[in-house]
Structure formats: structure tokens, C-alpha cells
Design a protein around this motif. Structure first.
Motif, PDB file in Angstrom:
ATOM      1  N   THR A 108       0.949  -1.024  -0.530  1.00 43.35           N
ATOM      2  CA  THR A 108       0.161   0.046  -0.084  1.00 43.35           C
ATOM      3  C   THR A 108       1.029   1.752   0.069  1.00 43.35           C
ATOM      4  OG1 THR A 108      -1.406  -0.722   1.057  1.00 43.35           O
ATOM      5  CG2 THR A 108      -1.818   1.259   1.060  1.00 43.35           C
ATOM      6  N   PHE A 109       0.151   2.083  -1.426  1.00 41.62           N
ATOM      7  CA  PHE A 109       1.479   3.318  -1.061  1.00 41.62           C
ATOM      8  C   PHE A 109       0.995   4.281  -0.279  1.00 41.62           C
ATOM      9  CE2 PHE A 109       2.167   1.889  -5.329  1.00 41.62           C
ATOM     10  CZ  PHE A 109       3.864   2.402  -5.825  1.00 41.62           C
ATOM     11  N   SER A 110       2.065   4.990   0.692  1.00 42.36           N
ATOM     12  CA  SER A 110       1.876   6.911   1.353  1.00 42.36           C
ATOM     13  C   SER A 110       1.400   7.558   0.439  1.00 42.36           C
ATOM     14  CB  SER A 110       3.291   7.035   2.121  1.00 42.36           C
ATOM     15  OG  SER A 110       4.318   7.378   0.824  1.00 42.36           O
ATOM     16  N   PRO A 111       0.470   8.040   0.807  1.00 37.82           N
ATOM     17  CA  PRO A 111      -0.235   9.129  -0.213  1.00 37.82           C
ATOM     18  C   PRO A 111       0.693  10.025  -1.343  1.00 37.82           C
ATOM     19  CG  PRO A 111      -1.398   9.277   2.438  1.00 37.82           C
ATOM     20  CD  PRO A 111       0.079   8.628   2.068  1.00 37.82           C
ATOM     21  N   ASP A 112       1.895  10.703  -0.378  1.00 42.94           N
ATOM     22  CA  ASP A 112       2.734  10.759  -1.682  1.00 42.94           C
ATOM     23  C   ASP A 112       3.987  10.159  -2.871  1.00 42.94           C
ATOM     24  OD1 ASP A 112       4.233   9.755   0.554  1.00 42.94           O
ATOM     25  OD2 ASP A 112       5.501  11.409   1.446  1.00 42.94           O
ATOM     26  N   GLY A 113       3.363   8.817  -2.552  1.00 40.99           N
ATOM     27  CA  GLY A 113       4.322   7.996  -2.734  1.00 40.99           C
ATOM     28  C   GLY A 113       5.533   7.567  -2.470  1.00 40.99           C
ATOM     29  N   ARG A 114       6.216   7.970  -1.691  1.00 43.41           N
ATOM     30  CA  ARG A 114       7.102   8.027  -1.211  1.00 43.41           C
ATOM     31  C   ARG A 114       7.874   6.755   0.044  1.00 43.41           C
ATOM     32  NH1 ARG A 114       9.350  12.173   3.402  1.00 43.41           N
ATOM     33  NH2 ARG A 114      11.221  11.144   2.782  1.00 43.41           N
ATOM     34  N   ASP A 152      -2.755  11.895   5.527  1.00 46.80           N
ATOM     35  CA  ASP A 152      -2.256  12.882   5.645  1.00 46.80           C
ATOM     36  C   ASP A 152      -0.408  12.678   5.381  1.00 46.80           C
ATOM     37  OD1 ASP A 152      -1.418  12.031   8.520  1.00 46.80           O
ATOM     38  OD2 ASP A 152      -2.325  14.150   9.111  1.00 46.80           O
ATOM     39  N   GLY A 153      -0.699  11.092   5.766  1.00 47.06           N
ATOM     40  CA  GLY A 153       0.733  10.340   5.632  1.00 47.06           C
ATOM     41  C   GLY A 153       1.801   9.916   6.402  1.00 47.06           C
ATOM     42  N   ARG A 154       0.817  10.464   7.870  1.00 41.02           N
ATOM     43  CA  ARG A 154       1.680  10.750   9.328  1.00 41.02           C
ATOM     44  C   ARG A 154       1.061   9.231  10.224  1.00 41.02           C
ATOM     45  NH1 ARG A 154       0.509  16.750  11.481  1.00 41.02           N
ATOM     46  NH2 ARG A 154       1.196  17.731   9.622  1.00 41.02           N
ATOM     47  N   GLU A 155       0.152   8.274   9.964  1.00 41.72           N
ATOM     48  CA  GLU A 155      -0.104   7.609  10.482  1.00 41.72           C
ATOM     49  C   GLU A 155      -0.759   6.265   9.289  1.00 41.72           C
ATOM     50  OE1 GLU A 155      -2.232   8.663  14.739  1.00 41.72           O
ATOM     51  OE2 GLU A 155      -3.364   9.673  13.062  1.00 41.72           O
ATOM     52  N   ILE A 156      -0.966   5.054   9.985  1.00 43.13           N
ATOM     53  CA  ILE A 156      -0.801   3.908  10.022  1.00 43.13           C
ATOM     54  C   ILE A 156      -1.358   3.167  10.236  1.00 43.13           C
ATOM     55  CG2 ILE A 156       0.058   1.308   8.530  1.00 43.13           C
ATOM     56  CD1 ILE A 156       2.765   2.742   7.922  1.00 43.13           C
ATOM     57  N   ALA A 157      -3.204   2.793   9.786  1.00 46.74           N
ATOM     58  CA  ALA A 157      -4.092   1.714  10.632  1.00 46.74           C
ATOM     59  C   ALA A 157      -3.717   0.801  10.344  1.00 46.74           C
ATOM     60  CB  ALA A 157      -5.425   2.760  10.298  1.00 46.74           C
ATOM     61  N   PHE A 158      -3.988  -0.729  11.062  1.00 46.52           N
ATOM     62  CA  PHE A 158      -4.301  -1.557  10.927  1.00 46.52           C
ATOM     63  C   PHE A 158      -4.771  -2.813  11.670  1.00 46.52           C
ATOM     64  CE2 PHE A 158      -0.657  -1.536  14.273  1.00 46.52           C
ATOM     65  CZ  PHE A 158      -0.323  -2.285  14.511  1.00 46.52           C
ATOM     66  N   VAL A 159      -5.352  -3.875  11.234  1.00 48.65           N
ATOM     67  CA  VAL A 159      -5.706  -4.877  12.262  1.00 48.65           C
ATOM     68  C   VAL A 159      -4.484  -6.278  12.915  1.00 48.65           C
ATOM     69  CG1 VAL A 159      -7.333  -6.964  11.895  1.00 48.65           C
ATOM     70  CG2 VAL A 159      -7.346  -5.161  10.599  1.00 48.65           C
ATOM     71  N   TYR A 169      -5.614  -0.517  15.230  1.00 47.08           N
ATOM     72  CA  TYR A 169      -5.311   0.163  15.991  1.00 47.08           C
ATOM     73  C   TYR A 169      -4.700   1.072  14.856  1.00 47.08           C
ATOM     74  CZ  TYR A 169      -5.070  -3.882  19.367  1.00 47.08           C
ATOM     75  OH  TYR A 169      -5.267  -5.272  20.193  1.00 47.08           O
ATOM     76  N   VAL A 170      -3.947   2.355  15.366  1.00 46.69           N
ATOM     77  CA  VAL A 170      -3.149   2.593  14.931  1.00 46.69           C
ATOM     78  C   VAL A 170      -1.880   3.216  15.076  1.00 46.69           C
ATOM     79  CG1 VAL A 170      -3.196   5.349  14.221  1.00 46.69           C
ATOM     80  CG2 VAL A 170      -5.351   4.232  14.406  1.00 46.69           C
ATOM     81  N   MET A 171      -1.005   3.408  15.129  1.00 49.24           N
ATOM     82  CA  MET A 171       0.467   4.185  14.592  1.00 49.24           C
ATOM     83  C   MET A 171       0.764   5.510  14.548  1.00 49.24           C
ATOM     84  SD  MET A 171       2.399   0.713  13.471  1.00 49.24           S
ATOM     85  CE  MET A 171       2.057   0.575  11.468  1.00 49.24           C
ATOM     86  N   TYR A 192     -10.555  -5.275   6.075  1.00 48.46           N
ATOM     87  CA  TYR A 192     -11.231  -3.799   5.186  1.00 48.46           C
ATOM     88  C   TYR A 192     -11.289  -2.435   5.637  1.00 48.46           C
ATOM     89  CZ  TYR A 192     -12.784  -8.194   3.046  1.00 48.46           C
ATOM     90  OH  TYR A 192     -12.414  -9.571   2.481  1.00 48.46           O
ATOM     91  N   PRO A 193     -10.122  -2.213   6.197  1.00 44.34           N
ATOM     92  CA  PRO A 193      -9.840  -1.029   6.969  1.00 44.34           C
ATOM     93  C   PRO A 193      -9.759   0.814   6.031  1.00 44.34           C
ATOM     94  CG  PRO A 193      -7.784  -1.601   8.062  1.00 44.34           C
ATOM     95  CD  PRO A 193      -9.138  -2.321   7.040  1.00 44.34           C
ATOM     96  N   ALA A 194     -10.179   1.731   5.988  1.00 42.13           N
ATOM     97  CA  ALA A 194     -10.639   2.628   5.217  1.00 42.13           C
ATOM     98  C   ALA A 194     -10.489   3.833   6.190  1.00 42.13           C
ATOM     99  CB  ALA A 194     -11.882   2.359   4.451  1.00 42.13           C
ATOM    100  N   TRP A 195      -9.352   4.759   5.327  1.00 42.90           N
ATOM    101  CA  TRP A 195      -9.698   5.869   6.193  1.00 42.90           C
ATOM    102  C   TRP A 195     -10.528   7.258   5.593  1.00 42.90           C
ATOM    103  CZ3 TRP A 195      -6.823   7.544  10.291  1.00 42.90           C
ATOM    104  CH2 TRP A 195      -5.419   7.379  11.252  1.00 42.90           C
ATOM    105  N   SER A 196     -11.126   8.215   7.021  1.00 44.49           N
ATOM    106  CA  SER A 196     -12.109   9.081   6.229  1.00 44.49           C
ATOM    107  C   SER A 196     -11.335   9.917   5.379  1.00 44.49           C
ATOM    108  CB  SER A 196     -13.464   9.943   6.958  1.00 44.49           C
ATOM    109  OG  SER A 196     -12.470  10.179   7.699  1.00 44.49           O
ATOM    110  N   ALA A 197     -12.079  10.796   4.468  1.00 42.95           N
ATOM    111  CA  ALA A 197     -11.162  12.153   3.612  1.00 42.95           C
ATOM    112  C   ALA A 197     -10.684  12.758   4.668  1.00 42.95           C
ATOM    113  CB  ALA A 197     -11.799  12.695   2.770  1.00 42.95           C
TER     114      ALA A 197
END
Length: 641
Positions: A108-114, A152-159, A169-171, A192-197
Motif C-alpha cells: 500500500t502506497f503512502s499518500p505522497d508515494g515515497r 496526511d501520511g502521518r499514521e497507519i491503521a492496521f488490524v 489499531y493506529v500507530m 478492510y479498513p479505510a480512512w475518511s477523507a
């Protein structure tokens, strides 16, 4: 572990002990016309495109390799090919991003693609695209998966399954050591988690209703401490795969509340529910997430969604205009198309495969010609090496129409009466698709007709068909297995006296049930990772059985026993082969021992092969090769004239 009446093949045993596959010389001789165009070893060694995700700048695609065992998706140990690869769309250049031999999955890509997050060794890692630097973000003994980046690419949610049942969880993006918070509490099993905009909520899918297949979409505050709020109606429908529009104002998802899986949209808070597609076909898979080229893909302008529709196992690629519901065909040829994303508002990327085409990445202008991006094709898998596949339907004795694929060798002539096999698929709601799985062609080209059965309970045919086994689980599906055997025997090109059965997982259970409860139905059977009994844990009865059999084991003990193949072992007549592992978490090896002890007690013919260092399936390549050779030899012994 060999049954009393079965001879041990000394040569095969010695070769297997040396770490090699049993030699073909031990098998009955095959006529030249019955020789497949590729070997088992070549088939197992082949790598194919698995999961694929489009970069945020839409200029490249990252993909993994995936394998299949009897059509079931697995992540084999492919050595250095078990890594992430990046394909530049314009230049065609390929870059390997990670190294090592452990299976790498779910990029899964970070929002900035880095960065790209991915799963390896049960933990979540990241790799920096520019330089290949990797970092392990989690280090827990439990399984961490389904990582998704915040907008914003600052956090990652996962199961994760740490501390009990799965929770969300979020880290921070640099790992759990910088901070970790639990977002959902016990009682929810999020997928299947997904972030709100706006980054304030997480959406996910969870099962909370009495209907076994019901799934709801929920959202929960990312800050934690809040109770998840249901955002889809509580109507026993199956809802999954939330996907946020580019402007963040709408959420698209899949729901079967119309009787089939169709596309719906809603506002982020669950208001404004609207049905977008209205097909009497499933749009997208209901479950299998072994490839990430699934789910809904919004166009950059937010006007259309890329998806596929299931037409009797052929997955056709389409777009739908969200405002009008008007659909358009992107690719309609037989086979399976998996959407990857939009390169721009007029060009899409996807994976295509069929029973004789290895999965490959493609890009295509909506009104233009497709261009293949990858070339994992092997010379040995030429189209002329594969069998003939025909989509067929027939009716069971109670009038239920059943669909499957009839497969015959290309070399078979009119009047040839071949031995045949009925095949049953994995999962309760599985389905045989027109997809890459060369073992089936190898089996057919070896001299067999096979009929793959999408029995009642399968997906792809609507909720009514899926729910038919309720109240009579096991024996309801068996009606369609019996009718499939009858369909084959009535054909003039099948040897009616030489019809057997083979199945994996749910199909293995159906094989064991068919041979024990209907002892005159088949001449032999092979059960691969099947379920020999469903009793023995009355305090923790499976929700599957509770719903399908009308109660827990304590409440419906007679039904549980009747649905357990081990109960019917005294009636068994045909020889049976069981392939399993010591570490299977779904059907513990102790259940296999119970089944074989029952066969020993009644003097039945059988062979059992148990593999170490495996779970529910065989991911080690030497184990796959060994099992395929053993199974082919067993089938040949009892079905070949």
C-alpha cells in the motif's frame, strides 16, 4: 500412514525420503495422447502476478507474486521472487524494491508515494521507493495486517490479533514504538479498513448480525475511545470494501441487499444511500482478498468507478457513471479481469488471466487497445498445451440449476470414453472461476474429463442460491455433487464406471462426505485439507455451523454428527486419499487421526500423506510437487482403464 489394504510403493517412498518427487515410472503407463505439455515441476515453479497497486502519481504499479495450490491462492516461498516489484508504466522498466526469501504481500502506497507498506513475517514493514531502505514497523507475535495510511501520511491503521480477537489499531508512520492506540474494542472483528477523507474516522467491515453472511460497514473515531457507529442499514445484507471518492464526499461500497453484490454509494456518515449498479450479477468478489486488485476504483475526476462483474465465473471489466448508473464495457473476453486503477480519466490498469493465460498487468485507454506491461509468460505454457473448457449447466433432482465447467483434453476424439472426476471448490461460498490454475489442465490433458461444480451455497449466483444449504448443510451441496456425477455418466464421452471425486478444503469435506454417505457414487476420491468431522468443540461451535445447522453442537448434536463424514465411514466402499498437514488450524490433525482410525476399524482402503511446516494448504514448493505426483498416481491407479 497407510490403510490396511493398500500396498506401499517402495520406490516412491524412497524417492520422497530423498527430498525428490516420486518418479513417474512408478505410475501406470500413459498413452502418448495422454501426456501433458508441461510437467508438474514446471507448473509449480511458475511465478505469476498477484497483488497490484497503482502509485499516487499514477505513473507506476507495484506488484507481488502469488501461487495457487489446486486453484487455492497461497503465497509460496519463491525465494527472491517473493518480493515487491515496481513497474514504470511509460518506460516498462521493472525495479525490485525489497529483498529476502520470505513472502511479501499487501503493498500500500503512502499518500505522497515515497513509501510502501507491506506485510512480511506477520508484521508490517515499509520500504522507501527511492532507495529501497526497509523498516519493520511492528514486532508482535500476533498477525498484523491490512495496513492503510492516513490521508496526511502521518499514521497507519492496521488490524491485529494481539491481546485476543482482531482489533483495529493506529500507530505513527514510523512504527508502533513511537505510539500505539487501540481504536476498536472486543466484540468487533474489523476487516478492510479505510480512512475518511478528513482523517478523523476509520471505516471498516464487521459481522455483527444473526445472518451468517451479513456484514455491516462501521466508522469509529481515530482518536479512540468511541463506540463504532454503523453506517449501512441493519438489513442482513453483506456490505464490504468502502472506497472514498477523490473529493471525500461519497463512499462507494459493495452490498448484496438487492439479491446480488451491487455497487452503492453513501455520505461518509451513512446518510444518502444510493444504489449505483442494478445487475443480477455479483460486482466484485464477496471475500477472497489474496489479491489486492479488487475493490472499487474511483476515476481521478470522481465521475466513474472501475469494477468487474461476475458472469458465471468470467469476470468482465466495466465502468459505471456514478451519477447516472450507466455502465460501459472495458474488457469483455472470457477470463478474469481485476481492476488496479485509473492511469488518468480515460485510461485504466488491470490484471487479466484465464485458465490458459498466466496473470499479467495491462493498461488500456477506454476506447483503445490494451497494452501488456509484464511478461511472466513461460514458453512451456503455450495455448496449445491447455484443455478445452466449456461452461455448462444442469439440474439437480430437486430442480435447482447448477453451473460448472466441463473440461476435456484437446487430443480426445469423438467416441473416446474417458474416466472422469467431479471437482468441488474451496470455501462455503467459493466458486470455480475462469482463472489461471494449470494443475486442472495437467489433470485433464493426462487423460481425464473433469466437471467443476459450483454447488448451491457458492457465490456468483445471488443470495438465494447462496443460502440454499441453510438447515441441511453438507447434504444440500451433496445433491449437486450427485447430479454432477449423473450428468457425467449420461455423456457418451465418459466411462460411466470410472468416475471419481477430488476437492480441496470445503471441497475436501464434500469429497469425504460423498464417499462415506453415498458409497456407490464414486470409484475413488481425493480429499485435500478436508474436514472429516465437525463435532468435538461444543463450547465453541463455529458460527458457520450454528447458522447452517440451526444451533450449536450442544443444541443440534444429531445434525452435527450426521454432517460429519466420520460418522458414515462404516458405509465407505471406494478407496480414498487424504492430503493434510500437521499444522492445519481449520481441521486439526487429530481429526484426521480420528477419521483414519475409523477407517482402520472397518478395514477400509486409504492413503494419508501429512506434511510438516504447513498450515491450511501447501506453500512449500517441494511439498506441492510431491503431493501432485502422489495424487496423480492415486487417481491413475483407480480410474485409468
Amino acid at each position: 500412514m497407510i490403510g490396511r489394504r493398500l500396498l506401499i510403493w517402495a520406490a516412491a517412498t524412497l524417492v520422497a525420503a530423498a527430498g525428490l518427487a516420486p518418479v513417474a515410472a512408478a505410475d501406470p503407463p500413459r498413452p502418448p495422447a495422454g501426456t501433458p505439455g508441461f510437467s508438474i515441476e514446471q507448473m509449480v515453479a511458475a511465478r505469476s502476478i498477484g497483488q497490484a497497486v497503482l502509485a499516487p502519481d499514477r505513473k507506476s504499479i507495484v506488484y507481488t507474486h502469488v501461487g495457487r495450490y489446486w486453484g487455492h491462492p497461497l503465497f509460496p516461498a519463491y525465494g527472491e521472487d517473493s518480493n515487491l516489484f515496481l513497474k514504470r508504466i511509460d518506460s516498462g522498466d521493472t525495479i525490485r524494491l525489497t529483498s529476502g526469501s520470505d513472502a511479501t504481500s499487501y503493498p500500500t502506497f503512502s499518500p505522497d508515494g515515497r513509501f510502501i507498506s507491506y506485510e512480511r513475517q506477520g508484521d508490517i514493514w515499509t520500504v522507501e521507493v527511492a532507495n529501497g531502505h526497509t523498516k519493520r514497523l511492528t514486532t508482535n507475535a500476533a498477525a498484523d495486517r491490512s495496513a492503510v495510511w492516513s490521508p496526511d501520511g502521518r499514521e497507519i491503521a492496521f488490524v491485529s490479533t494481539r491481546w485476543g480477537r482482531p482489533s483495529l489499531y493506529v500507530m505513527p508512520a514510523d512504527g508502533e514504538r513511537s505510539g500505539l492506540r487501540q481504536v476498536t474494542q472486543p466484540g468487533f472483528t474489523p476487516i478492510y479498513p479505510a480512512w475518511s477523507a478528513d482523517g478523523r474516522h476509520l471505516m471498516f467491515t464487521a459481522a455483527r448480525d444473526s445472518h451468517f453472511y451479513s456484514r455491516g460497514l462501521y466508522r469509529v473515531p481515530v482518536a479512540g475511545g468511541g463506540e463504532p457507529e454503523r453506517i449501512t442499514p441493519a438489513d442482513d445484507a453483506k456490505n464490504a470494501w468502502p472506497s472514498v471518492s477523490p473529493d471525500g464526499k461519497r463512499v462507494a461500497y459493495i452490498s448484496d441487499r438487492s439479491g446480488y453484490l451491487n455497487i452503492w454509494t453513501m455520505n461518509p456518515d451513512g446518510s444518502g444511500q444510493q444504489q449505483v449498479t442494478r445487475a443480477a450479477e455479483d460486482q466484485d468478489y464477496p471475500d477472497n482478498d489474496y489479491i489486492q486488485t479488487m475493490g472499487l476504483r474511483w476515476s481521478p475526476d470522481g465521475k466513474r468507478i472501475l469494477y468487474f462483474t461476475n458472469q458465471q465465473g468470467n469476470l468482465r471489466l466495466r465502468t459505471v457513471d456514478v451519477a447516472t448508473g450507466r455502465t460501459a464495457i472495458v474488457e469483455n473476453r472470457d477470463g478474469s479481469h481485476h481492476p488496479v486503477g485509473w492511469v488518468d480519466d480515460r485510461t485504466v490498469a488491470y490484471v487479466y488471466e484465464s485458465y490458459r493465460d498466466i496473470p499479467e498487468l495491462y493498461v488500456k485507454p477506454l476506447n483503445g487497445t490494451a497494452k501488456r506491461l509484464t511478461s511472466s509468460t513461460y514458453a512451456v505454457f503455450g495455448a496449445d498445451k491447455f484443455d478445452r473448457l466449456e461452461s455448462v449447466t444442469w439440474k439437480s433432482d430437486d430442480g435447482v440449476e447448477v453451473h460448472g465447467y466441463l473440461r476435456r483434453p484437446t487430443w480426445a476424439k469423438a467416441g473416446d470414453k474417458l474416466p472422469a472426476l467431479v471437482l468441488s471448490h474451496t470455501y462455503n461460498v467459493g466458486q470455480f472461476y475462469n482463472q489461471w490454475s494449470p494443475i486442472f489442465s495437467y489433470l485433464v490433458q493426462s487423460g481425464y474429463t473433469i466437471l467443476t461444480v459450483n454447488h448451491r451455497g457458492s457465490n456468483g449466483y445471488g443470495t438465494k442460491f447462496r443460502d440454499l444449504p441453510k438447515g441441511d448443510w453438507g447434504f444440500a451441496q451433496l445433491k449437486d455433487i450427485e447430479s454432477a456425477a449423473g450428468y457425467l455418466r449420461e455423456r457418451g464421452d465418459v466411462d460411466a464406471d470410472r468416475v471419481g471425486m477430488l476437492g480441496y478444503s470445503m471441497g475436501g469435506y464434500m469429497t469425504q462426505l460423498a464417499l462415506t454417505a453415498r458409497p456407490d457414487l464414486f470409484r475413488m476420491g481425493v480429499a485435500v485439507f478436508g474436514l472429516g468431522e465437525i463435532v468435538g468443540d461444543p463450547q465453541n461451535s463455529s458460527p458457520n455451523y450454528i447458522w447452517h445447522l440451526g444451533g450449536s453442537e450442544t443444541e443440534q448434536l444429531a445434525r452435527y454428527r450426521n454432517a460429519s463424514p466420520v460418522t458414515h465411514v462404516p458405509k465407505l466402499k471406494a478407496p480414498i486419499m487424504i492430503v493434510h498437514s500437521y499444522g492445519d488450524p481449520i481441521e486439526p490433525v487429530t481429526k484426521i487421526h480420528n477419521f483414519t482410525q475409523a477407517m482402520d476399524a472397518h478395514g477400509k482402503r486409504y492413503e494419508v500423506k501429512l506434511y510438516e511446516n504447513e498450515a491450511h494448504g501447501l506453500r512449500l514448493l517441494d511439498h506441492q510437487v510431491d503431493s501432485y505426483h502422489r495424487i496423480m498416481a492415486f487417481i491413475d491407479r483407480y480410474l485409468r482403464p
